[in-house]
Design an enzyme around this catalytic site. Structure first.
Site, short mmCIF file in Angstrom:
data_model
loop_
_atom_site.label_atom_id
_atom_site.label_comp_id
_atom_site.label_asym_id
_atom_site.label_seq_id
_atom_site.Cartn_x
_atom_site.Cartn_y
_atom_site.Cartn_z
NE ARG A 187 19.65 40.50 12.07
CZ ARG A 187 19.27 40.38 10.79
NH1 ARG A 187 20.12 40.61 9.79
NH2 ARG A 187 18.04 40.04 10.48
CB SER A 238 15.78 38.02 17.20
OG SER A 238 14.64 38.09 16.38
CD GLU A 313 19.72 39.71 15.94
OE1 GLU A 313 19.26 38.61 15.57
OE2 GLU A 313 19.22 40.80 15.60
#
Ligand SMILES: Cc1cc2nc3c(=O)[nH]c(=O)nc-3n(C[C@H](O)[C@H](O)[C@H](O)COP(=O)(O)OP(=O)(O)OC[C@H]3O[C@@H](n4cnc5c(N)ncnc54)[C@H](O)[C@@H]3O)c2cc1C
Length: 324
Positions: A187, A238, A313
């Site tokens: 990510r 998420s 995130e």
């Protein structure tokens, strides 16, 4: 409603001159965020062509107006105070199948404009019998946002297929960079540090069995439908990254959060999705402050009770830069 200063009016005029269309003022960012949270942006523009993107960023640079390019807003938490500067929504779409490159005669490159929905890219591959991106099925957002955060699932990520991306630098210069340039990680990409804008990308796919490609996509979509919040839920996926354990293996953040009782946690209008503890959502009337307070509480529980440091995130975009 904010009163326009002389500098604001100058920017509006400069913008019109460079882009040929007017910039909007006071647009509610909640309307451009999956979380449905966010106050007004001083300036907002949805670019439908690369020329408009370029012109808008040019105007912002010349007038020293802070500018941030967004895609679909599926991974951003906007500030309750909105944004002091220009939010530029990239709606430049397009997909094109290219000829096999000399170095990889079995591969088929597909070029995608950065504002193309990721879903369209996945479906384009399937429609052309090309395999390689099935695991991205069901991830919302645009191709540009997916490169920025190296979107992925099921142990795979977009960077595996990316050949190059055409970038627009903060200085207005354009260049094409190949995969290595991006320092892709979990990510993560270099774009988080450089502030460059993705304009166009090329991914290399491989011819496959159309029925198997379709089946795989349906399998991934089915997996998500069974575990994730329903499509209308106001969330940004998420909230935390999966931390890496001492053995180098990722630990699902959701399981850590569940162990500290996250599923019963809420602050104001922000709550934890009962089906998956790593999904924070707006159950109605949540503010960014609610989401941030809930995230802080959960992070603290995991740190003190399990000794694990979680990292966000979802990107929180402050109205003004920290310390600014
Ligand atoms: C239900 C749900 C499930 C999800 N599942 C996953 C998943 O499995 N895996 C996963 O990785 N993500 C997942 N996400 C998160 C999200 O969909 C991805 O991060 C997506 O790639 C974000 O794209 P976007 O266009 O919405 O970006 P935005 O949210 O609009 O922006 C995210 C960041 O990208 C930057 N950005 C956007 N476009 C550009 C561009 N053209 N150039 C430079 N920077 C740009 C923005 O400035 C911002 O910092 C999920 C989200 C939801 C709501």
């Amino acid at each position: 409603m904010r009163v326009m200063s002389g500098a604001d009016s100058d920017f509006v005029a400069l913008f019109l001159g460079k882009v040929g269309r007017s910039v909007q003022s006071g647009v509610r960012l909640a309307d451009h965020s999956y979380f449905r949270i966010g106050g007004p942006a001083d300036f907002f523009f949805e670019a439908g062509t690369v020329g408009e993107l370029r012109g808008a960023l040019d105007a912002a640079r010349e007038a020293a107006v802070r500018a941030v390019v967004i895609g679909a807003g599926s991974n951003i938490l906007f500030d309750d105070a909105g944004f002091r500067g220009l939010i530029l929504k990239n709606a430049v779409r397009g997909l094109r199948l290219e000829s096999p490159p000399p170095g990889a005669p079995d591969g088929r490159p597909v070029e995608a404009s950065a504002g193309t929905p990721l879903r369209d890219l996945v479906e384009f591959g399937a429609a052309n019998g090309l395999a390689g991106l099935e695991f991205l099925a069901g991830i919302p957002g645009t191709v540009g946002g997916a490169v920025f955060g190296n979107a992925g699932a099921f142990g795979r990520c977009l960077s595996e297929s990316l050949e190059w991306a055409h970038l627009l630098g903060r200085d207005g210069a354009e260049r094409r960079e190949t995969r290595d340039y991006f320092d892709f990680g979990y990510r993560d990409s270099k774009l988080k540090r450089t502030g460059e804008t993705v304009l166009l990308v090329s991914v290399l796919l491989t011819p496959g069995n159309p029925a198997s490609i379709r089946d795989l996509i349906d399998e991934y979509l089915g997996y998500r439908a069974a575990r994730h919040p329903s499509p209308g839920t106001a969330c940004a996926g998420s909230y935390f990254k999966n931390p890496i354990g001492p053995d180098g293996v990722k630990i699902p953040a959701g399981s850590l959060l569940e162990r500290v009782g996250a599923k019963d946690a809420s602050v104001g209008g922000a709550a934890v999705f009962h089906g998956h503890a790593n999904f924070l959502y707006n159950r109605g009337g949540a503010t960014a402050a609610d989401v941030l307070a809930l995230a802080r509480d959960l992070k603290e529980r995991v740190r003190t009770r399990l000794g694990v440091a979680l990292e966000e995130e979802v990107i929180f975009l402050r109205a003004v830069p920290e310390g600014g």
